[in-house]
Write an enzyme that holds these catalytic residues in place. Sequence first.
Site, short mmCIF file in Angstrom:
data_model
loop_
_atom_site.label_atom_id
_atom_site.label_comp_id
_atom_site.label_asym_id
_atom_site.label_seq_id
_atom_site.Cartn_x
_atom_site.Cartn_y
_atom_site.Cartn_z
N CYS A 1 2.12 -5.24 5.63
CA CYS A 1 3.07 -5.71 6.65
C CYS A 1 2.43 -6.28 7.91
O CYS A 1 2.65 -7.44 8.23
CB CYS A 1 4.03 -4.58 7.02
SG CYS A 1 5.17 -4.19 5.69
N ARG B 1 -3.19 -3.54 -0.29
CA ARG B 1 -2.96 -4.90 0.20
C ARG B 1 -3.50 -5.04 1.63
O ARG B 1 -3.16 -4.25 2.50
CB ARG B 1 -1.46 -5.23 0.16
CG ARG B 1 -0.95 -5.40 -1.28
CD ARG B 1 0.54 -5.70 -1.34
NE ARG B 1 1.36 -4.52 -1.11
CZ ARG B 1 2.69 -4.52 -1.15
NH1 ARG B 1 3.34 -5.63 -1.42
NH2 ARG B 1 3.37 -3.42 -0.95
N PHE C 1 12.06 -0.22 8.51
CA PHE C 1 10.94 0.20 9.36
C PHE C 1 10.12 1.32 8.74
O PHE C 1 9.26 1.90 9.39
CB PHE C 1 11.46 0.62 10.74
CG PHE C 1 12.16 -0.49 11.47
CD1 PHE C 1 11.44 -1.43 12.20
CD2 PHE C 1 13.54 -0.62 11.41
CE1 PHE C 1 12.08 -2.47 12.86
CE2 PHE C 1 14.20 -1.66 12.07
CZ PHE C 1 13.46 -2.58 12.78
N ASP D 1 14.55 -5.15 -11.16
CA ASP D 1 13.27 -5.83 -10.95
C ASP D 1 13.03 -6.77 -12.12
O ASP D 1 13.49 -6.52 -13.23
CB ASP D 1 12.13 -4.82 -10.83
CG ASP D 1 10.99 -5.36 -9.97
OD1 ASP D 1 10.80 -4.86 -8.85
OD2 ASP D 1 10.31 -6.30 -10.42
P1 NAD Z 1 6.59 -5.08 -3.31
O1 NAD Z 1 5.71 -6.23 -3.61
O2 NAD Z 1 6.06 -3.70 -3.45
O3 NAD Z 1 7.91 -5.16 -4.19
C1 NAD Z 1 8.64 -6.32 -4.40
C2 NAD Z 1 9.29 -6.23 -5.76
O4 NAD Z 1 10.25 -7.28 -5.90
C3 NAD Z 1 8.33 -6.38 -6.93
O5 NAD Z 1 8.45 -5.28 -7.79
C4 NAD Z 1 8.77 -7.69 -7.62
O6 NAD Z 1 8.58 -7.67 -9.01
C5 NAD Z 1 10.23 -7.71 -7.24
N1 NAD Z 1 10.89 -9.03 -7.33
C6 NAD Z 1 10.50 -10.22 -6.81
N2 NAD Z 1 11.41 -11.17 -7.06
C7 NAD Z 1 12.42 -10.59 -7.75
C8 NAD Z 1 13.66 -11.03 -8.29
N3 NAD Z 1 14.06 -12.31 -8.14
N4 NAD Z 1 14.44 -10.16 -8.93
C9 NAD Z 1 14.05 -8.87 -9.08
N5 NAD Z 1 12.90 -8.37 -8.59
C10 NAD Z 1 12.10 -9.22 -7.92
O7 NAD Z 1 7.10 -5.33 -1.80
P2 NAD Z 1 7.40 -4.23 -0.67
O8 NAD Z 1 6.13 -3.71 -0.09
O9 NAD Z 1 8.44 -3.29 -1.16
O10 NAD Z 1 8.04 -5.18 0.44
C11 NAD Z 1 9.30 -5.79 0.29
C12 NAD Z 1 9.74 -6.38 1.61
O11 NAD Z 1 9.92 -5.32 2.58
C13 NAD Z 1 8.74 -7.32 2.25
O12 NAD Z 1 9.45 -8.32 2.93
C14 NAD Z 1 8.01 -6.45 3.25
O13 NAD Z 1 7.48 -7.20 4.33
C15 NAD Z 1 9.12 -5.55 3.74
N6 NAD Z 1 8.68 -4.25 4.23
C16 NAD Z 1 7.70 -3.57 3.59
C17 NAD Z 1 7.31 -2.33 4.07
C18 NAD Z 1 6.22 -1.57 3.37
O14 NAD Z 1 5.73 -0.59 3.96
N7 NAD Z 1 5.80 -1.95 2.17
C19 NAD Z 1 7.94 -1.77 5.18
C20 NAD Z 1 8.96 -2.48 5.80
C21 NAD Z 1 9.33 -3.72 5.31
#
Ligand code: NAD
Length: 427
Positions: free
Chosen positions: A258, A325, A150, A30
């Site tokens: 999401c 969020r 998912f 990260d």
């Molecule tokens: P999040 O915001 O919790 O985490 C994203 C992380 O990526 C952050 O810690 C950020 O610092 C890091 N990051 C960004 N750019 C980076 C880089 N270049 N190098 C290293 N780290 C980097 O996001 P999330 O909720 O985990 O969601 C991630 C993806 O998964 C999204 O596309 C979301 O739509 C999808 N998704 C989320 C869920 C959910 O329940 N949260 C479920 C299914 C899919």
Amino acid sequence: MKITVIGTGYVGLVTGACLADLGNAVVGVDKDEEKIARLNRGESPIYEVGLPELLARNLERNLTFTTDTREAVERSEIVFITVGTPQGEDGSADMTYVLEAAGEIAEAINGYKIIVNKSTMPVGSTRLVERVIRERAGREEFDVVSNPEFLREGTAVRDFMHPDRIVIGTDSQRAAGVMAELYRPLNAPLFITDPASAEMIKYASNAFLATKVSFINAIANICEAVHADVKEVALGMGYDRRIGFEFLRSGPGFGGSCFPKDCRALIDIARRHGYHFYLLEGVMRVNQEQMALMVKKVKGKLGDLKGKNVAAWGLAFKANTDDVRESPALEIVRMLMEEGARVRAYDPQAMENARQALPQLECAESALEAVRDADILVLLTDWEEFKMQDFQKVRELMRGREILDTRNCLEPISIRRLGFDYEGVGR
Ligand code: NAD
């Protein structure tokens, strides 16, 4: 297998910890240095059931964390992209973080690797990431596959370990074989398809679930007018196997990181390709109105909200997560404050995140502390803790006797028996 997971958020951290637990050597990357420092101290930066145990079991064995993408990628056979794809200004998915990650992978690529798009990305993103890497990676061999996630926050570890299906979008047999091998221990149905279809499956699934929620909320609003009970209606509908019981719970509307953004992104994808997605626009509109309706219900009970004390139970977008969020709970609290109400909120896990999103928010130490002198108690997130409260005590502490249960999770008869004026949604 040797794996890098770029982005240690809700999806990346759970993915990395679970894959490590299955015996792979995983590096979580990260760019947020504080997050990585906390992870290296063994602390989970998010609240997710089962995650602390996974971290404790695998840290410094199969699981390490770093901010150095290059080194992690160089050593890996599979690189997951799990960075955020937040909503852009026009509703489309913002691909900035994905493209940044793809660029960093391209700089480090040194031999055949599989790049896995696990973040939710618009149709065409597998090809896009492929192009970005190809431009900088020269003749190095690699495949990009779509593997949408998912899992649901609150049950993320269980969902990852016991998925209903695993979707892999790729035209490469070599990549499909490696991915099938990686997921083999999960013993789940594996659906291998082309990249565009895999990307579409994720958006279509979330949009369909959001549609179910808005549908039952619309039915709930009609139920109120015709004196039917939406809980009974949903149960009676759910017995039909074509419909099913899930996602038919009326409430304050859907939220989270999401559903809202993915619905807007799908509307945008459709628009860009000349299709007006009226149905999904309606789903979003019903959802927005549902939150406003909850505020209207409070005003219906208390009249002008200026100077009124509102106890809010719940800030997270749903139970068992600290994520706020696009939380309907937080949005409703914000609207109540805008109407002049003095809101005192309590949430078992989400208060810190909520205070960051809404700095003027007043939080209480406990659920009971929140209701002291309240004119109304508004239940906004369906945490078990709220259902288990001593409502006799709540009655004694409150100034008024109104309860708005936006999650329909209390038992109206016993609550009314204690002298409360109970109102739910659609019942
Ligand atoms: P999040 O915001 O919790 O985490 C994203 C992380 O990526 C952050 O810690 C950020 O610092 C890091 N990051 C960004 N750019 C980076 C880089 N270049 N190098 C290293 N780290 C980097 O996001 P999330 O909720 O985990 O969601 C991630 C993806 O998964 C999204 O596309 C979301 O739509 C999808 N998704 C989320 C869920 C959910 O329940 N949260 C479920 C299914 C899919």
